[in-house]
Write a protein that holds these residues in place. Sequence first.
Motif, PDB file in Angstrom:
ATOM      1  N   UNK A 159      -3.541   8.264  -9.971  1.00 22.15           N
ATOM      2  CA  UNK A 159      -3.652   6.270  -9.806  1.00 22.15           C
ATOM      3  C   UNK A 159      -2.695   5.128 -10.585  1.00 22.15           C
ATOM      4  N   UNK A 160      -1.982   6.494 -11.259  1.00 26.53           N
ATOM      5  CA  UNK A 160      -1.416   4.558 -11.678  1.00 26.53           C
ATOM      6  C   UNK A 160       0.172   5.168 -10.381  1.00 26.53           C
ATOM      7  N   UNK A 161       0.913   3.451 -10.690  1.00 31.21           N
ATOM      8  CA  UNK A 161       2.326   2.847  -9.412  1.00 31.21           C
ATOM      9  C   UNK A 161       3.174   3.651  -9.815  1.00 31.21           C
ATOM     10  N   UNK A 162       2.834   5.186  -9.438  1.00 36.86           N
ATOM     11  CA  UNK A 162       4.477   5.994 -10.151  1.00 36.86           C
ATOM     12  C   UNK A 162       3.412   7.193  -9.492  1.00 36.86           C
ATOM     13  N   UNK A 163       1.790   7.127  -9.202  1.00 34.06           N
ATOM     14  CA  UNK A 163       1.701   8.212  -8.730  1.00 34.06           C
ATOM     15  C   UNK A 163       1.823   8.690  -6.879  1.00 34.06           C
ATOM     16  N   UNK A 164       2.389  10.088  -6.599  1.00 33.41           N
ATOM     17  CA  UNK A 164       2.801  10.176  -5.435  1.00 33.41           C
ATOM     18  C   UNK A 164       1.416  11.306  -4.614  1.00 33.41           C
ATOM     19  N   UNK A 165       0.573  10.370  -4.428  1.00 32.81           N
ATOM     20  CA  UNK A 165      -0.241  11.701  -3.827  1.00 32.81           C
ATOM     21  C   UNK A 165      -1.273  10.431  -3.002  1.00 32.81           C
ATOM     22  N   UNK A 176       5.150   7.803   0.181  1.00 31.00           N
ATOM     23  CA  UNK A 176       4.468   7.165  -0.494  1.00 31.00           C
ATOM     24  C   UNK A 176       3.596   6.517  -0.362  1.00 31.00           C
ATOM     25  N   UNK A 177       4.175   5.331   0.511  1.00 32.42           N
ATOM     26  CA  UNK A 177       3.729   3.985   1.048  1.00 32.42           C
ATOM     27  C   UNK A 177       3.067   4.681   2.691  1.00 32.42           C
ATOM     28  N   UNK A 178       2.722   5.123   3.302  1.00 36.08           N
ATOM     29  CA  UNK A 178       2.484   5.828   4.138  1.00 36.08           C
ATOM     30  C   UNK A 178       1.018   6.269   3.900  1.00 36.08           C
ATOM     31  N   UNK A 179       1.307   7.219   2.885  1.00 36.89           N
ATOM     32  CA  UNK A 179       0.176   7.803   2.890  1.00 36.89           C
ATOM     33  C   UNK A 179      -0.877   6.772   2.223  1.00 36.89           C
ATOM     34  N   UNK A 180      -0.218   5.931   1.354  1.00 36.06           N
ATOM     35  CA  UNK A 180      -1.253   5.088   0.803  1.00 36.06           C
ATOM     36  C   UNK A 180      -1.757   3.872   1.756  1.00 36.06           C
ATOM     37  N   UNK A 228      14.850   6.866  -0.840  1.00 38.29           N
ATOM     38  CA  UNK A 228      14.077   5.821  -0.131  1.00 38.29           C
ATOM     39  C   UNK A 228      12.763   6.608   0.568  1.00 38.29           C
ATOM     40  N   UNK A 229      13.122   7.709   1.089  1.00 36.80           N
ATOM     41  CA  UNK A 229      12.325   8.292   2.400  1.00 36.80           C
ATOM     42  C   UNK A 229      10.844   8.759   1.610  1.00 36.80           C
ATOM     43  N   UNK A 230      11.403   9.146   0.850  1.00 36.76           N
ATOM     44  CA  UNK A 230      10.580   9.013  -0.535  1.00 36.76           C
ATOM     45  C   UNK A 230       9.321   8.560  -0.629  1.00 36.76           C
TER      46      UNK A 230
END
Length: 162
Positions: free
Chosen positions: A3-9, A73-77, A67-69
């Motif tokens: 739930x933070x800005x650094x979450x990758x889920x 992450x942005x795509x997942x969001x 960069x791809x990761x």
Amino acid sequence: MTGTAFSVQPRTDAPRSVSVAFTALVIALLCGVGEAITHTAGQLDRLDADIGSLATGLAIRAGIYLVVLGVAVRMARGARWARIALTFGIGVIGLASLIIEPLAATLSAKQISDLFDNLTASAVINGTFRTGHILAVLVAIPAMYHPTARRYFRRTNSLSHR
């Protein structure tokens, strides 16, 4: 760090197709890292290894993978631009770069058995990583365009413009 800005889920309201796409992209990245490490280790065994060029190659790959990761992450969001960037960057350019070398070797072989001459454990490991990388991309790209994913990206982007 949930739930933070650094979450990758992916977000909790992301459909399964987006989660599958994200997971497949992470698997593709891990396969790419594995292939890079295996390739570099194999090159370091050579007497004429150029350590500077190997380090530069690893640094460039690491930068690209980070960069791809970040884009994944942005795509997942729910970012549509990230889905489009991944489609062209990973689905077209990246996939082509993974396929060209083995395809060229296959086409240049006079016989199928030529492909297996001088086969090493390192080559088998690299081939396994590359195959996993290709398969993961071939799962990720269609998953990002599944009907439930399309609705998710449409809904997420319409909410962000309010």
